[in-house]
Write a protein that holds these residues in place. Structure first.
Motif, mmCIF file in Angstrom:
data_model
loop_
_atom_site.group_PDB
_atom_site.id
_atom_site.type_symbol
_atom_site.label_atom_id
_atom_site.label_comp_id
_atom_site.label_asym_id
_atom_site.label_seq_id
_atom_site.Cartn_x
_atom_site.Cartn_y
_atom_site.Cartn_z
ATOM 1 N N GLU A 293 0.795 -1.225 0.000
ATOM 2 C CA GLU A 293 0.000 0.000 0.000
ATOM 3 C C GLU A 293 0.829 1.277 0.000
ATOM 4 O O GLU A 293 0.302 2.347 -0.264
ATOM 5 N N PHE A 294 2.139 1.154 0.305
ATOM 6 C CA PHE A 294 2.989 2.337 0.384
ATOM 7 C C PHE A 294 4.332 2.105 -0.292
ATOM 8 O O PHE A 294 4.848 0.988 -0.300
ATOM 9 N N PHE A 295 4.886 3.181 -0.831
ATOM 10 C CA PHE A 295 6.241 3.255 -1.357
ATOM 11 C C PHE A 295 7.012 4.095 -0.341
ATOM 12 O O PHE A 295 6.462 5.045 0.220
ATOM 13 N N TYR A 296 8.264 3.767 -0.075
ATOM 14 C CA TYR A 296 9.033 4.417 0.987
ATOM 15 C C TYR A 296 10.316 5.050 0.463
ATOM 16 O O TYR A 296 11.006 4.462 -0.369
ATOM 17 N N LEU A 297 10.634 6.217 1.015
ATOM 18 C CA LEU A 297 11.929 6.858 0.811
ATOM 19 C C LEU A 297 12.523 7.048 2.196
ATOM 20 O O LEU A 297 11.921 7.701 3.058
ATOM 21 N N LEU A 298 13.670 6.450 2.421
ATOM 22 C CA LEU A 298 14.308 6.468 3.737
ATOM 23 C C LEU A 298 15.094 7.768 3.912
ATOM 24 O O LEU A 298 16.009 8.060 3.142
ATOM 25 N N LYS A 299 14.719 8.558 4.926
ATOM 26 C CA LYS A 299 15.400 9.822 5.209
ATOM 27 C C LYS A 299 16.484 9.654 6.271
ATOM 28 O O LYS A 299 17.559 10.233 6.158
ATOM 29 N N GLU A 300 16.170 8.896 7.329
ATOM 30 C CA GLU A 300 17.116 8.702 8.433
ATOM 31 C C GLU A 300 17.024 7.271 8.937
ATOM 32 O O GLU A 300 15.961 6.669 8.919
ATOM 33 N N GLY A 301 18.154 6.758 9.403
ATOM 34 C CA GLY A 301 18.179 5.428 10.000
ATOM 35 C C GLY A 301 18.546 4.344 8.997
ATOM 36 O O GLY A 301 19.007 4.631 7.894
#
Length: 120
Positions: A35-43
């Protein structure tokens, strides 16, 4: 007049939500509807295949994206994702992502390249 890249950026900002996950939190599990696409900003995020034993597939850091199955209608997660440390992600709903891609076909090329790279 708005340039195509500006329209895409505006659409992403409108349809994206920044979320925080604690260490060891599952962002999604294998077999779930994408249901979601992700862009990792931190971690750091670990993509893994659950089982006994678990198999680590990838370690992701800031700037990496994942969850491309969200682009596909009826896409299902092929892996699980876990935060290895506190994580900040930008999440975009699958419907909004598909709408963006339909309206901005030029941004489809890097997405397809990303999917193809995962095959090899």
């Amino acid at each position: 007049m708005t340039a195509p890249g500006e329209e895409a950026g505006s659409s992403v900002r409108t349809n994206a939500v920044e979320k925080t996950y604690p260490a060891q939190a599952l962002l999604f599990q294998k077999g779930e509807k994408a249901e979601f696409f992700y862009l990792l900003k931190e971690g750091r995020v670990e993509l893994f295949s659950p089982g006994d034993p678990e198999t680590q597939i990838a370690l992701l850091g800031p700037g990496d994206s994942f969850g491309e199955q969200a682009i596909l209608f009826g896409g299902v997660r092929s892996l699980s994702a876990r935060a290895l440390a506190p994580v900040v992600c930008v999440e975009m709903q699958a419907d909004a992502l598909r709408e963006l891609l339909e309206g901005q076909p030029g941004i489809l090329k890097p997405v397809i390249e990303s999917l193809l790279l995962q095959l090899y």
